[in-house]
Design an enzyme around this catalytic site. Structure first.
Site, PDB file in Angstrom:
ATOM      1  N   THR A 291       0.859  -1.195   0.000  1.00  0.00           N
ATOM      2  CA  THR A 291       0.000   0.000   0.000  1.00  0.00           C
ATOM      3  C   THR A 291       0.891   1.240   0.000  1.00  0.00           C
ATOM      4  O   THR A 291       1.572   1.522   0.996  1.00  0.00           O
ATOM      5  CB  THR A 291      -0.917   0.028   1.236  1.00  0.00           C
ATOM      6  OG1 THR A 291      -1.686  -1.174   1.267  1.00  0.00           O
ATOM      7  CG2 THR A 291      -1.852   1.231   1.184  1.00  0.00           C
TER       8      THR A 291
ATOM      9  N   LYS B 138      -6.943   2.046  -3.248  1.00  0.00           N
ATOM     10  CA  LYS B 138      -6.602   1.426  -1.957  1.00  0.00           C
ATOM     11  C   LYS B 138      -6.659   2.467  -0.836  1.00  0.00           C
ATOM     12  O   LYS B 138      -7.118   2.188   0.282  1.00  0.00           O
ATOM     13  CB  LYS B 138      -5.212   0.791  -2.060  1.00  0.00           C
ATOM     14  CG  LYS B 138      -4.668   0.215  -0.770  1.00  0.00           C
ATOM     15  CD  LYS B 138      -5.488  -0.931  -0.216  1.00  0.00           C
ATOM     16  CE  LYS B 138      -4.949  -1.397   1.123  1.00  0.00           C
ATOM     17  NZ  LYS B 138      -5.886  -2.253   1.843  1.00  0.00           N
TER      18      LYS B 138
ATOM     19  N   LYS C 206      -0.413   5.118   8.530  1.00  0.00           N
ATOM     20  CA  LYS C 206       0.274   5.481   7.276  1.00  0.00           C
ATOM     21  C   LYS C 206      -0.734   5.682   6.142  1.00  0.00           C
ATOM     22  O   LYS C 206      -0.660   6.651   5.378  1.00  0.00           O
ATOM     23  CB  LYS C 206       1.279   4.366   6.951  1.00  0.00           C
ATOM     24  CG  LYS C 206       2.003   4.428   5.628  1.00  0.00           C
ATOM     25  CD  LYS C 206       1.488   3.414   4.598  1.00  0.00           C
ATOM     26  CE  LYS C 206       1.500   1.970   4.961  1.00  0.00           C
ATOM     27  NZ  LYS C 206       0.976   1.038   3.972  1.00  0.00           N
TER      28      LYS C 206
HETATM   29  N1  LIG Z   1      -1.638  -6.588   7.401  1.00  0.00           N
HETATM   30  C1  LIG Z   1      -2.715  -6.269   6.675  1.00  0.00           C
HETATM   31  O1  LIG Z   1      -3.866  -6.531   7.069  1.00  0.00           O
HETATM   32  C2  LIG Z   1      -2.586  -5.584   5.362  1.00  0.00           C
HETATM   33  C3  LIG Z   1      -1.467  -4.865   4.999  1.00  0.00           C
HETATM   34  N2  LIG Z   1      -1.438  -4.250   3.776  1.00  0.00           N
HETATM   35  C4  LIG Z   1      -0.273  -3.493   3.354  1.00  0.00           C
HETATM   36  O2  LIG Z   1       0.674  -4.448   2.923  1.00  0.00           O
HETATM   37  C5  LIG Z   1       1.994  -4.031   3.235  1.00  0.00           C
HETATM   38  C6  LIG Z   1       2.658  -5.068   4.130  1.00  0.00           C
HETATM   39  O3  LIG Z   1       1.856  -5.215   5.278  1.00  0.00           O
HETATM   40  P1  LIG Z   1       2.189  -6.292   6.417  1.00  0.00           P
HETATM   41  O4  LIG Z   1       2.634  -7.547   5.812  1.00  0.00           O
HETATM   42  O5  LIG Z   1       1.039  -6.279   7.325  1.00  0.00           O
HETATM   43  O6  LIG Z   1       3.410  -5.555   7.108  1.00  0.00           O
HETATM   44  P2  LIG Z   1       4.579  -6.087   8.035  1.00  0.00           P
HETATM   45  O7  LIG Z   1       4.964  -4.923   8.866  1.00  0.00           O
HETATM   46  O8  LIG Z   1       4.197  -7.362   8.688  1.00  0.00           O
HETATM   47  O9  LIG Z   1       5.746  -6.423   6.988  1.00  0.00           O
HETATM   48  C7  LIG Z   1       6.434  -5.399   6.339  1.00  0.00           C
HETATM   49  C8  LIG Z   1       7.451  -5.978   5.375  1.00  0.00           C
HETATM   50  O10 LIG Z   1       8.209  -4.882   4.809  1.00  0.00           O
HETATM   51  C9  LIG Z   1       9.600  -5.123   5.061  1.00  0.00           C
HETATM   52  N3  LIG Z   1      10.292  -3.854   5.200  1.00  0.00           N
HETATM   53  C10 LIG Z   1       9.997  -2.822   6.021  1.00  0.00           C
HETATM   54  N4  LIG Z   1      10.853  -1.794   5.835  1.00  0.00           N
HETATM   55  C11 LIG Z   1      11.729  -2.201   4.890  1.00  0.00           C
HETATM   56  C12 LIG Z   1      12.852  -1.585   4.262  1.00  0.00           C
HETATM   57  N5  LIG Z   1      13.217  -0.344   4.568  1.00  0.00           N
HETATM   58  N6  LIG Z   1      13.514  -2.286   3.320  1.00  0.00           N
HETATM   59  C13 LIG Z   1      13.129  -3.539   3.002  1.00  0.00           C
HETATM   60  N7  LIG Z   1      12.079  -4.180   3.545  1.00  0.00           N
HETATM   61  C14 LIG Z   1      11.386  -3.510   4.479  1.00  0.00           C
HETATM   62  C15 LIG Z   1       9.633  -5.958   6.317  1.00  0.00           C
HETATM   63  O11 LIG Z   1      10.871  -6.588   6.427  1.00  0.00           O
HETATM   64  P3  LIG Z   1      11.404  -7.118   7.880  1.00  0.00           P
HETATM   65  O12 LIG Z   1      10.783  -8.461   8.063  1.00  0.00           O
HETATM   66  O13 LIG Z   1      12.880  -7.166   7.725  1.00  0.00           O
HETATM   67  O14 LIG Z   1      10.966  -6.119   8.897  1.00  0.00           O
HETATM   68  C16 LIG Z   1       8.468  -6.911   6.043  1.00  0.00           C
HETATM   69  O15 LIG Z   1       8.841  -7.898   5.125  1.00  0.00           O
HETATM   70  C17 LIG Z   1       1.846  -2.646   3.864  1.00  0.00           C
HETATM   71  O16 LIG Z   1       1.968  -1.697   2.841  1.00  0.00           O
HETATM   72  C18 LIG Z   1       0.416  -2.668   4.413  1.00  0.00           C
HETATM   73  O17 LIG Z   1      -0.122  -1.373   4.513  1.00  0.00           O
HETATM   74  C19 LIG Z   1      -2.446  -4.357   2.874  1.00  0.00           C
HETATM   75  C20 LIG Z   1      -3.560  -5.063   3.172  1.00  0.00           C
HETATM   76  C21 LIG Z   1      -3.750  -5.692   4.455  1.00  0.00           C
HETATM   77  O1  LIG Z   2      -4.738  -2.570   4.302  1.00  0.00           O
HETATM   78  C1  LIG Z   2      -5.277  -3.318   5.124  1.00  0.00           C
HETATM   79  C2  LIG Z   2      -6.647  -3.732   4.973  1.00  0.00           C
HETATM   80  C3  LIG Z   2      -7.124  -4.578   6.095  1.00  0.00           C
HETATM   81  C4  LIG Z   2      -8.513  -5.087   5.813  1.00  0.00           C
HETATM   82  O2  LIG Z   2      -9.021  -4.948   4.696  1.00  0.00           O
HETATM   83  O3  LIG Z   2      -9.099  -5.643   6.756  1.00  0.00           O
END
Ligand SMILES: NC(=O)C1=CN([C@@H]2O[C@H](COP(=O)(O)OP(=O)(O)OC[C@H]3O[C@@H](n4cnc5c(N)ncnc54)[C@H](OP(=O)(O)O)[C@@H]3O)[C@@H](O)[C@H]2O)C=CC1
Ligand SMILES: O=CCCC(=O)O
Length: 304
Positions: free
Chosen positions: A111, A186, A254
């Site tokens: 996102t 989104k 964010k």
């Molecule tokens: N969780 C949810 O319900 C949802 C999340 N999203 C979006 O999806 C994305 C991921 O979410 P989510 O999986 O929950 O997040 P997490 O915080 O669990 O994971 C984030 C990921 O990004 C990596 N990362 C963070 N900073 C850096 C950097 N500077 N360089 C390289 N890698 C980096 C982390 O690596 P490391 O393991 O090393 O920290 C990890 O793999 C976000 O944009 C979120 O807004 C979208 C829909 C639903």
């Molecule tokens: O970006 C996160 C979305 C989470 C949700 O749809 O429940």
């Protein structure tokens, strides 16, 4: 806008006959579940994560592990990125672009804002490859169940090519036009999500203060026009002051910030979203950034 729905979003574990090699960058809450579904569907998946220990679980399930985003992109036909925020998505895309070339595709499902999506698109195109943004609606559960909703923008050809992969990870996909439209869709969806959660938290706190049972509120809401699976899913833990993380609160904040910035670029003010954003910022200041976004309830219970 093209919308496609899958009849059956549940991932089958039978081997795919598709020989597309897939790179997956970012194994956070979402990425690990999405990459696992691709593996279960029989794809050859090469994973990379900033913290390499997170790759071990998927390696044990059959994934190859790359030492860098560049190595993953060079080894694969289509590379998917699922990263925390715009700076992370951009930094990883810069590295991945070193391994991209003509005939390859890069699909960023993180996102981010439309400007970041555009910058990533330019990096990918400069390497001669194709780009698709495809952020997802749906959280940890849908990522595990393969029932996400993809909001795509960019190259239609790559959208078609990546379609079978998106269908493994999701139950529906929308092609919304040029790069930026997926990111903006989104942000609209998550602005609604964040404000609805903050309003729900206020509803639960108000009910309690008025001597009503919070569960009764949930039951009444579930039967009416504002029924949402989200409240039914989250409220039981919220009522107990528990916030097991599916969608980290810091990411919801964010997304509200990015939505407000996007609105500001169009000279729009969004007072409801701005008020919700303040509540999420307060929750972060209380140390709840890594808790589930439903922890915004704590800001309502005890304002700063
Ligand atoms: N969780 C949810 O319900 C949802 C999340 N999203 C979006 O999806 C994305 C991921 O979410 P989510 O999986 O929950 O997040 P997490 O915080 O669990 O994971 C984030 C990921 O990004 C990596 N990362 C963070 N900073 C850096 C950097 N500077 N360089 C390289 N890698 C980096 C982390 O690596 P490391 O393991 O090393 O920290 C990890 O793999 C976000 O944009 C979120 O807004 C979208 C829909 C639903
Ligand atoms: O970006 C996160 C979305 C989470 C949700 O749809 O429940």
């Amino acid at each position: 806008m093209t919308r496609e729905l899958q009849a059956n979003g549940i991932v089958a574990s039978s081997a795919s006959t598709d020989s597309t090699r897939i790179g997956f960058l970012g194994l956070g809450i979402m990425g690990v579940a999405m990459a696992r579904n691709l593996l279960k569907a029989g794809y050859h998946v090469t994973v990379w994560n900033r913290s390499p220990e997170k790759c071990k679980l998927l390696e044990a399930e059959g994934a190859s592990v790359a030492a860098s985003p560049e190595e993953a992109a060079a080894a694969c036909d289509i590379t998917i990125a699922m990263l925390a925020d715009p700076p992370a998505a951009l930094a990883v895309a810069e590295q991945a672009a070193q391994g991209l070339s003509k005939g390859k595709g890069y699909v960023d499902v993180s996102t981010v804002d439309a400007g970041t999506a555009q910058k990533i698109s330019e990096l990918v195109h400069a390497a001669g490859a194709q780009y698709l943004e495809a952020p997802v609606s749906g959280s940890k559960g849908p990522a595990e169940q393969g029932t996400l909703i993809f909001l795509a923008g960019g190259e239609k050809e790559l959208y078609e090519r990546a379609g079978p992969l998106l269908d493994v990870m999701g139950k529906a996909k929308f092609f919304l036009g040029p790069v930026g439209n997926g990111a903006n869709m989104k942000l609209v969806v998550n602005m609604l999500l964040g404000t609805y959660m903050a309003a729900s938290a206020e509803g639960l706190v108000l009910a309690d203060a008025l001597g009503l049972k919070q569960q009764d509120v949930v039951d009444v809401v579930a039967l009416g026009a504002i029924a949402t699976p989200m409240l039914a899913l989250k409220a039981p833990a919220m009522m107990e002051g528990r916030y097991p993380t599916a969608f980290p609160l810091k990411h919801q904040q964010k997304d509200l910030r990015l939505a407000l910035e996007a609105a500001g670029e169009g000279s729009l003010t969004l007072p409801v979203a701005a008020a919700a954003n303040d509540l999420y910022k307060e929750a972060q200041a209380k140390g709840l950034g890594d808790a589930d976004f439903s922890a915004v309830l704590e800001s309502v219970k005890a304002p700063a």
